[in-house]
Design an enzyme around this catalytic site. Structure first.
Site, short mmCIF file in Angstrom:
data_model
loop_
_atom_site.label_atom_id
_atom_site.label_comp_id
_atom_site.label_asym_id
_atom_site.label_seq_id
_atom_site.Cartn_x
_atom_site.Cartn_y
_atom_site.Cartn_z
N ASP A 56 1.08 10.17 0.62
CA ASP A 56 0.41 9.92 1.80
C ASP A 56 1.83 10.06 2.65
O ASP A 56 3.04 9.90 2.85
CB ASP A 56 -0.13 8.20 1.71
CG ASP A 56 -1.29 8.60 1.13
OD1 ASP A 56 -2.32 8.92 0.88
OD2 ASP A 56 -1.75 6.80 0.17
N ARG A 63 0.37 13.33 -5.27
CA ARG A 63 0.61 13.66 -3.44
C ARG A 63 0.44 12.53 -3.79
O ARG A 63 0.69 10.88 -4.30
CB ARG A 63 -1.14 13.71 -3.33
CG ARG A 63 -1.67 14.70 -3.83
CD ARG A 63 -3.42 14.74 -3.56
NE ARG A 63 -3.87 15.79 -4.15
CZ ARG A 63 -5.58 16.10 -4.34
NH1 ARG A 63 -6.08 14.94 -3.66
NH2 ARG A 63 -5.74 17.08 -4.28
N TYR A 119 7.78 3.86 -8.95
CA TYR A 119 8.19 3.46 -7.67
C TYR A 119 9.14 2.95 -7.38
O TYR A 119 9.07 1.51 -7.49
CB TYR A 119 6.73 3.73 -7.13
CG TYR A 119 6.30 4.08 -6.71
CD1 TYR A 119 5.80 5.46 -5.07
CD2 TYR A 119 4.90 5.15 -7.53
CE1 TYR A 119 4.63 6.67 -5.66
CE2 TYR A 119 4.13 6.07 -7.23
CZ TYR A 119 3.81 6.63 -5.99
OH TYR A 119 3.27 8.17 -6.34
N ARG A 174 1.05 0.00 -2.66
CA ARG A 174 1.46 -0.60 -0.88
C ARG A 174 0.42 -1.68 -1.44
O ARG A 174 0.64 -2.75 -0.66
CB ARG A 174 0.68 0.26 -0.69
CG ARG A 174 1.57 1.21 -0.29
CD ARG A 174 1.32 2.56 1.08
NE ARG A 174 0.72 2.57 2.45
CZ ARG A 174 0.34 3.33 3.36
NH1 ARG A 174 0.41 4.00 2.70
NH2 ARG A 174 -0.14 2.70 3.94
#
Lengths: 245, 245
Positions: free
Chosen positions: A52, A50, A111, A198
């Protein structure tokens, strides 16, 4: 019943994240709605990871079991038709063995985190990169990032709402590359904790602006306390790049 | 009265082009309005080259004579404050001699045209690149582009509403560079006719998909007739890159 594997790209800016939520725009909701328009089947997609609200994907992977047997190429075309102008694109569809599971078969995830390092506000990159006006020292950031590579307890970089069973993860890559005022952070792991990328980027930026020394990252890591690390970088710069099976 | 030179970046997607139009959102209108908020002066910006609706800029240049003497750094900061979330950013401001004119002092202009060459629709690049689903042969496109370099009558690539005195221009660069499915067209000239870059790209794409041979570009050029060339590529992929003085 055939199982279909989808590779998906999306601009997360307008969405409340991947996961289906009633009455809120989500990536999953839009794709399931497009599948329904084609098949009249209400299916649930299984996703690799998932994302955000505001986070983008260049190669998200999901699978679904659909009763109707369709040519994958035509299914891709039909889905993209119903997803027109929604910022979601099916890059490819293939039928796969029912032993394949988008989430559980994942071997690694990569990522990308994009930073634009300049004083002036963003225009064409707005919502697509993190704007950092203070000059960042990428050499120091890379020196600091090395402390995160390997098998560690990443509690200091974990969101309080994270549901992972263990805070221990093995980070395979954590590296910044600079090209003029564009700074790209590349990272790879079998899996990540909630907000881990993050939180790592937000903390590494403290090193970049000179508030922290590279070694302070190791101190934060060893503290195993979220309060020991830096802020959460915004979702705008984050792209789920590739799922490796 | 001090003259200020501004370097400006913008996302043209939401605007009816550079030029001020009453009651319509334009880049010039937004910046002049921001200048008024700071100085209470109604000034007219002089720009290096107007851009059409939907066209972006990475380094547009404009100048203005403003009665109020301000620190250029503070003026940049103030303008960007009033331009927040408008997709327009002042990259730099400097005071300059009144012999400098944003348009008439221009020695050369460079444009970038971005194409994404893949079947799947665009997401993060939507409105920021031209989506070409048919495979493009960049080698042929570069072979064709060479016929355009040099001093020519570009009537075949000129919009009917073009106001230039002469259709003759000297094209200094016209080159495609490919990186995976991203194709970037780089072009440079002292000045361009209206729609010239978009008409060149639209026509070169006919070569790229194999409908035209590279040599057909020369036939179109020599015809000096807009109907002899191909379609106008959309504004989405076009970026005014740099103004050289």
């Amino acid at each position: 019943m055939p199982r279909y594997k989808f590779i998906i790209e999306y601009n997360g800016s307008a969405y409340h994240g991947w996961q289906y939520q009633e009455n809120l725009p989500t990536i999953q909701g839009e794709i399931e709605s497009a599948i329904f328009k084609i098949t009249q089947e209400s299916i649930r997609l299984q996703v690799s990871g998932r994302t955000d609200a505001g986070v983008h994907a260049l190669g998200q992977v999901a699978h679904a079991d659909i009763n109707k047997l369709m040519d994958p190429f035509r299914l891709t075309y039909g889905l993209n038709h119903f997803l027109t102008n929604k910022g979601i694109s099916i890059l490819s569809t293939e039928t796969c063995d029912t032993t394949f599971h988008a989430r559980f078969s994942t071997k690694a995830r990569t990522y990308l985190y994009k930073i634009i390092n300049r004083r002036a506000p963003l225009t064409v990159d707005m919502k697509l990169a993190y704007h950092v006006p203070l000059p960042l020292d990428v050499t120091s950031m890379n020196e600091a990032a090395k402390y995160l590579i390997g098998h560690h307890d990443f509690t200091s970089f974990r969101a309080s709402e994270c549901q992972a069973l263990s805070p221990k993860k093995t980070l395979e890559q954590a590296e910044f590359k600079q090209s003029n005022n564009l700074i790209e952070f590349h990272t790879r792991s079998k899996s990540f904790l909630h907000h881990q990328v993050r939180n790592m980027v937000g903390t590494l930026c403290l090193v970049g602006v000179g508030k922290w020394q590279p070694k302070d990252i190791q101190i934060a890591l060893l503290a195993k306390n979220r309060k020991a690390a830096g802020p959460t970088a915004p979702p705008d710069g984050l792209y789920l790049r590739e799922i490796i099976y």
